[in-house]
Design a protein around this motif. Sequence first.
Motif, PDB file in Angstrom:
ATOM      1  N   LYS A  44       6.298  -6.875  -4.514  1.00 19.12           N
ATOM      2  CA  LYS A  44       5.840  -8.260  -4.377  1.00 19.12           C
ATOM      3  C   LYS A  44       4.354  -8.333  -4.051  1.00 19.12           C
ATOM      4  O   LYS A  44       3.596  -9.053  -4.695  1.00 19.12           O
ATOM      5  CB  LYS A  44       6.637  -8.967  -3.256  1.00 19.12           C
ATOM      6  CG  LYS A  44       8.130  -8.954  -3.480  1.00 19.12           C
ATOM      7  CD  LYS A  44       8.866  -9.710  -2.385  1.00 19.12           C
ATOM      8  CE  LYS A  44       8.756  -9.069  -1.012  1.00 19.12           C
ATOM      9  NZ  LYS A  44       9.370  -7.727  -0.918  1.00 19.12           N
ATOM     10  N   THR A  45       3.950  -7.567  -3.053  1.00 19.09           N
ATOM     11  CA  THR A  45       2.540  -7.600  -2.658  1.00 19.09           C
ATOM     12  C   THR A  45       1.660  -7.060  -3.782  1.00 19.09           C
ATOM     13  O   THR A  45       0.581  -7.588  -4.053  1.00 19.09           O
ATOM     14  CB  THR A  45       2.340  -6.789  -1.360  1.00 19.09           C
ATOM     15  OG1 THR A  45       3.109  -7.408  -0.329  1.00 19.09           O
ATOM     16  CG2 THR A  45       0.890  -6.757  -0.946  1.00 19.09           C
ATOM     17  N   THR A  46       2.132  -6.035  -4.445  1.00 18.36           N
ATOM     18  CA  THR A  46       1.367  -5.461  -5.555  1.00 18.36           C
ATOM     19  C   THR A  46       1.178  -6.484  -6.664  1.00 18.36           C
ATOM     20  O   THR A  46       0.077  -6.634  -7.207  1.00 18.36           O
ATOM     21  CB  THR A  46       2.104  -4.213  -6.091  1.00 18.36           C
ATOM     22  OG1 THR A  46       2.310  -3.296  -5.014  1.00 18.36           O
ATOM     23  CG2 THR A  46       1.301  -3.536  -7.183  1.00 18.36           C
ATOM     24  N   PHE A  84      -2.476 -13.563   3.053  1.00 16.19           N
ATOM     25  CA  PHE A  84      -2.069 -12.167   2.932  1.00 16.19           C
ATOM     26  C   PHE A  84      -0.891 -11.862   3.845  1.00 16.19           C
ATOM     27  O   PHE A  84      -0.713 -12.501   4.881  1.00 16.19           O
ATOM     28  CB  PHE A  84      -3.226 -11.243   3.303  1.00 16.19           C
ATOM     29  CG  PHE A  84      -4.329 -11.207   2.290  1.00 16.19           C
ATOM     30  CD1 PHE A  84      -4.263 -10.323   1.227  1.00 16.19           C
ATOM     31  CD2 PHE A  84      -5.420 -12.047   2.384  1.00 16.19           C
ATOM     32  CE1 PHE A  84      -5.275 -10.271   0.283  1.00 16.19           C
ATOM     33  CE2 PHE A  84      -6.444 -12.004   1.447  1.00 16.19           C
ATOM     34  CZ  PHE A  84      -6.364 -11.110   0.390  1.00 16.19           C
ATOM     35  N   GLN A  85      -0.120 -10.873   3.446  1.00 13.50           N
ATOM     36  CA  GLN A  85       1.005 -10.438   4.265  1.00 13.50           C
ATOM     37  C   GLN A  85       0.506  -9.902   5.601  1.00 13.50           C
ATOM     38  O   GLN A  85       1.045 -10.218   6.651  1.00 13.50           O
ATOM     39  CB  GLN A  85       1.785  -9.352   3.514  1.00 13.50           C
ATOM     40  CG  GLN A  85       2.957  -8.799   4.297  1.00 13.50           C
ATOM     41  CD  GLN A  85       3.802  -7.870   3.458  1.00 13.50           C
ATOM     42  OE1 GLN A  85       3.500  -7.603   2.294  1.00 13.50           O
ATOM     43  NE2 GLN A  85       4.862  -7.364   4.035  1.00 13.50           N
ATOM     44  N   ARG A  86      -0.557  -9.097   5.545  1.00 15.53           N
ATOM     45  CA  ARG A  86      -1.169  -8.590   6.771  1.00 15.53           C
ATOM     46  C   ARG A  86      -2.323  -9.491   7.126  1.00 15.53           C
ATOM     47  O   ARG A  86      -3.131  -9.835   6.287  1.00 15.53           O
ATOM     48  CB  ARG A  86      -1.712  -7.181   6.529  1.00 15.53           C
ATOM     49  CG  ARG A  86      -0.731  -6.088   6.868  1.00 15.53           C
ATOM     50  CD  ARG A  86      -1.382  -4.746   6.586  1.00 15.53           C
ATOM     51  NE  ARG A  86      -2.630  -4.600   7.320  1.00 15.53           N
ATOM     52  CZ  ARG A  86      -3.601  -3.723   6.986  1.00 15.53           C
ATOM     53  NH1 ARG A  86      -3.452  -2.959   5.928  1.00 15.53           N
ATOM     54  NH2 ARG A  86      -4.697  -3.616   7.707  1.00 15.53           N
ATOM     55  N   LEU A 160       1.105 -17.053  -1.436  1.00 17.57           N
ATOM     56  CA  LEU A 160       1.552 -16.875  -0.059  1.00 17.57           C
ATOM     57  C   LEU A 160       2.415 -15.624   0.006  1.00 17.57           C
ATOM     58  O   LEU A 160       3.496 -15.581  -0.576  1.00 17.57           O
ATOM     59  CB  LEU A 160       2.378 -18.087   0.384  1.00 17.57           C
ATOM     60  CG  LEU A 160       1.695 -19.457   0.278  1.00 17.57           C
ATOM     61  CD1 LEU A 160       2.721 -20.576   0.422  1.00 17.57           C
ATOM     62  CD2 LEU A 160       0.619 -19.587   1.330  1.00 17.57           C
ATOM     63  N   ASP A 161       1.919 -14.588   0.700  1.00 16.26           N
ATOM     64  CA  ASP A 161       2.692 -13.350   0.800  1.00 16.26           C
ATOM     65  C   ASP A 161       3.379 -13.311   2.168  1.00 16.26           C
ATOM     66  O   ASP A 161       2.754 -12.997   3.174  1.00 16.26           O
ATOM     67  CB  ASP A 161       1.762 -12.143   0.604  1.00 16.26           C
ATOM     68  CG  ASP A 161       2.523 -10.871   0.259  1.00 16.26           C
ATOM     69  OD1 ASP A 161       3.772 -10.906   0.287  1.00 16.26           O
ATOM     70  OD2 ASP A 161       1.878  -9.854  -0.047  1.00 16.26           O
ATOM     71  N   GLU A 162       4.635 -13.628   2.169  1.00  9.99           N
ATOM     72  CA  GLU A 162       5.427 -13.707   3.407  1.00  9.99           C
ATOM     73  C   GLU A 162       4.706 -14.507   4.494  1.00  9.99           C
ATOM     74  O   GLU A 162       4.434 -14.007   5.577  1.00  9.99           O
ATOM     75  CB  GLU A 162       5.764 -12.305   3.888  1.00  9.99           C
ATOM     76  CG  GLU A 162       6.524 -11.584   2.796  1.00  9.99           C
ATOM     77  CD  GLU A 162       7.123 -10.261   3.241  1.00  9.99           C
ATOM     78  OE1 GLU A 162       7.411 -10.130   4.433  1.00  9.99           O
ATOM     79  OE2 GLU A 162       7.331  -9.412   2.372  1.00  9.99           O
ATOM     80  N   PRO A 163       4.443 -15.770   4.172  1.00 16.41           N
ATOM     81  CA  PRO A 163       3.607 -16.564   5.077  1.00 16.41           C
ATOM     82  C   PRO A 163       4.287 -16.887   6.399  1.00 16.41           C
ATOM     83  O   PRO A 163       3.608 -17.104   7.394  1.00 16.41           O
ATOM     84  CB  PRO A 163       3.366 -17.852   4.284  1.00 16.41           C
ATOM     85  CG  PRO A 163       4.522 -17.943   3.348  1.00 16.41           C
ATOM     86  CD  PRO A 163       4.866 -16.529   2.996  1.00 16.41           C
TER      87      PRO A 163
HETATM   88 MG   LIG Z   1       4.656  -7.032   0.675  1.00 12.67          MG
END
Ligand SMILES: [Mg+2]
Lengths: 332, 276
Positions: A44-46, A84-86, A160-163
């Motif tokens: 997903k993040t990729t 970002f997720q992080r 939105l990456d795991e917001p």
């Molecule tokens: Mg991810």
Amino acid sequence: MEHVIVTEGLGKRYADGVDAVRDVSLTVRGAEIYGFLGPNGAGKTTTTAMLTTLLRPTYGRAEVAGLDVVRRPDAVRRRIGIVFQRSTADADLTGRENLELAAGLCSLSRAESRPRIRELLERMDLSEAADRRVRSYSGGMQRRLEVAVGTIQDPEILFLDEPTLGLDPQSRAGFWRYVRELRRKNGVTVFLTTHYLDEADALCDRLSIIDRGHLIASGTPAELKERRGDDTIEVTLAGEAPDLTAAFASVAGVRAVARDGAMYRLKCARGEALVTKVALAAQSREVEIARVVVRKPSLDEVFLEMTGRAYRAEGDPNGSAKGAPPGGARAG
Amino acid sequence: MWREFLTVVRREYLKWVRVPVWVSAYFVLPFVYLVLFGQAFNLNNLFPAGGGAAELRTALLGAPDYFSYFTAGIIGFVILTTSLYAGTGVLFDKQLGIQSRMSSTPAPRSALFAGSLVFRSMMAMLPCFLAIAFGLAFAHVPGLVGLTVNGSVSALGVGEIVLAAALLSLMFTALFLAFGYAVDTNESYFGVTSLLNLPLLFTSNAMFPQSTMPGWLQSISAYNPISLAVNVVRENLFATVGYPFGPGTYLLGLALWAAFLIGVALLVAARELRAK
Ligand SMILES: [Mg+2]
Ligand SMILES: Nc1ncnc2c1ncn2[C@@H]1O[C@H](COP(=O)(O)OP(=O)(O)OP(=O)(O)O)[C@@H](O)[C@H]1O
């Protein structure tokens, strides 16, 4: 309707040989909230990084706002926002300073950014903490700041990456409201990665599920749940009752019946349509019904069914995958 | 472009004032070099009047004593050391995701690079002026040797010294920023930079007169940017004779070095800030 995000056979192989994303083709329509689901490490993040010009696809093609992400990265960057997720905030700066930094890099003038920053801080419930260093923020506060930073330039398309990872229920509800409002008022298209299936169900118009880099299913939440198959009607009989397995099985539309004492589980396509017939079948044998419940398959079940081989292999007793084999949606 | 550049400069400034450890390191460093190195390691004491003293005087090209000579040279040393910090900032930004955030904005990559380069090189330059100030102050402290300036230094001379220090800071900061962008781990960064650090210093005339070096080292030292910058400083502080060129020539050499290293670093930064 116009397609705002289009990928064709998109793939990413990292330098160390990991095939993180394989041959993903999807389309996201304008002003749509699109969910991108998958277990840890699914890609997903990729995928998000490729769509946001931060990673170069190994093969395939992706367009965002009609612009090729490899050939027109600058134009794409002007139109998108990323959460970002992080967390990406600078811990030595305050929340406000982080927002000012992001605004400046998006070329907003002071006059434009000042009211915007105030509004975002307010919106994300960070006004009080705005002038404290981010180092002192709680996890949820950092997450909310990340959302504010990601939307600073009024994006057309929001990634939105795991917001909502680690947000408490109020903040989560507040965030959902914010996303819906962005879509309604500004026509923002949202590409949302999440592990929370209730979130995907509540928020997304359409979604797809990725597993080990492959896209294995896409559709509206309702379609996916339907594909998962049967509703279950749970009928509990009152008092001393004869075995009604055969009676229920003979109701047209019921595909299978399982008995557990006084409780029967009936599998069928659309439970609510059969409740009356099932009740009549019991009545005709002069048996009272104590309770009837229609259970819909949840997105959790769909998700586990499609991606959760490992859980099932371990023999999870509550495994949702008892019964029907996976819905044949697996590609590749 | 301009706004993005200033935004990066502001961020560097805010981080700078918030991390006082660095500030103190910058201020303590020149002091420690001058006290520990300059006082203890004084060639004048090794060559007491008589044996070799005259030769040393000649080698110092007009500097009144070795400590003065060394203080002018320390400028190159200090700038080299303080510039080293530049790359670590980039590494941290990379590891903390801050670089992803910055790359995801439409800001021109050159503005991201230039903002860090300009602010950090200005900061790397500060302590070398402190070194000169300390050197001058030591002359009034009993028990310490100090920096003695021959004659008076013109305003143009001060300008030349500042320009030399600025060019040296810019090129080293660019170089170390480039390493910061190019490598991924702290270990490899410090591996590369510590390999580079001492050779750069010891192939220059910062500490030892060029005429005392073997021939091959002399030719390297003549082109070493630290030597070029230090020549500009010494020529101005000591009204020296015996240099083959005037300060203008050395400044031109420094400008060429700076242009080359900044160009290379800009390419590295642009490549690293692009999608990979
Ligand atoms: Mg991810
Ligand atoms: N920089 C990298 N180099 C090599 N492999 C990577 C890199 N980043 C991710 N991967 C690998 O690519 C795969 C997909 O990772 P990705 O981060 O896209 O997953 P994800 O779906 O976002 O997972 P999560 O839900 O845990 O965030 C994983 O197998 C991961 O180990």
